[in-house]
Design an enzyme around this catalytic site. Sequence first.
Site, PDB file in Angstrom:
ATOM      1  N   GLU A 171       0.290  -3.057   0.797  1.00 18.06           N
ATOM      2  CA  GLU A 171       0.407  -1.934   1.132  1.00 18.06           C
ATOM      3  C   GLU A 171       1.877  -1.594   1.590  1.00 18.06           C
ATOM      4  OE1 GLU A 171      -0.979   0.859   0.713  1.00 18.06           O
ATOM      5  OE2 GLU A 171      -3.141  -0.027   0.368  1.00 18.06           O
TER       6      GLU A 171
ATOM      7  N   TYR B 209      -0.681   5.561   7.721  1.00 20.81           N
ATOM      8  CA  TYR B 209      -1.039   5.524   6.414  1.00 20.81           C
ATOM      9  C   TYR B 209      -1.582   4.070   6.459  1.00 20.81           C
ATOM     10  CZ  TYR B 209      -1.562   4.045   1.742  1.00 20.81           C
ATOM     11  OH  TYR B 209      -1.918   3.717   0.385  1.00 20.81           O
TER      12      TYR B 209
ATOM     13  N   ASP C 118      -1.509   9.379   2.195  1.00 22.91           N
ATOM     14  CA  ASP C 118      -0.359   9.309   1.435  1.00 22.91           C
ATOM     15  C   ASP C 118      -0.078  10.592   0.526  1.00 22.91           C
ATOM     16  OD1 ASP C 118      -1.894   8.712  -0.673  1.00 22.91           O
ATOM     17  OD2 ASP C 118      -0.762   6.822  -1.255  1.00 22.91           O
TER      18      ASP C 118
END
Length: 348
Positions: free
Chosen positions: A37, A120, A138
């Site tokens: 991520e 996020y 996102d």
Amino acid sequence: MDKKKQLLESLIIWYPSHARDLPWRRDQEPYHVWLSEIMLQQTRVEAVKDYYRRFLTELPNIKALAEVEEERLLKLWEGLGYYNRARNLKKAAITIMEDYGGTFPQTYEEIRGLSGIGDYTAGAIGSICFDLPTPAVDGNVLRVYARVMGDASNIDRQSTKNAVRQELSTIYKKGSCGTFTQSLMELGAIICLPNGAPKCQECPLASICEAYKHDAWNKYPVRSAKKSRRKEKKTVFILQCGDKVAIQKRETEGLLAGLWEFPNMEGHLTQQQAVNVAAEWQAAPQNMQMNYNYTHIFSHVEWRMTAYYIACQRLAAPFTWVSLDQLEAEVAIPSAFRPFAEILKQQL
């Protein structure tokens, strides 16, 4: 059935047979999900794959990440950009080792408290790894939500992101939290596209999508007008002395903070001016070998660079001089300066 519940049920069914086979989706190991991520922020999926594999080969666990030397860490990150992401990974790894005994924290609040992890990323790790009802909101998710719900709120506003996160959190279902989070991401990445027409005929949400119903996909999501990039001119010096080349470290704050670069200065100099500057640095310039122009685009600024390759007779004191092998194996050169290094390899 409530539209948001339909969104959940449809995506949970759709995702398993339509998800791309990506290396970080093969398990729910928090370190793997976290690393992917962070790498995927501001970076294309295809570009991340090799970095992800190489990074894990050298730093296979959180302990190894916490102990790695910063220079080596930045070399592993070279070319990915936004280098503070890598520094924050190491900071967070140290925190996990010192405060959590090497075990990744399992609550949203603790995950969110780690360096470099925002709403996020915390949501993604929490839902994918620990089955928490924590959305990862996102651009992809905001676009899907805005089109399906016909929501004209400005997605660049934090209040909109918070509101979407809150709405989505109410429909998560225990046992499928990770699937739902990833399905929203995936739909936005491969079906509900950001540039150009979405693939509505392939979308599992077409029957409940307001944008599809009114043929209005191009009206969503609503965003703020983009500011034009600032343009800056730079002169870059590729100073060569034998088999060595001059590099220097950038300031510890600001753009590309603390990274290695080729010597440079503001403005575009002529060839003679560049030679004169090299002489002032006491590099004893011998001849001008070539020059090369390159423009590098950051999110908010554009560097228009002219590089002069100058053969020198002296290892001038202001700089660190390294061999091409060292430059290639040990020194992390940001993408803005990589093209000059590539040409250098061809010259020496």
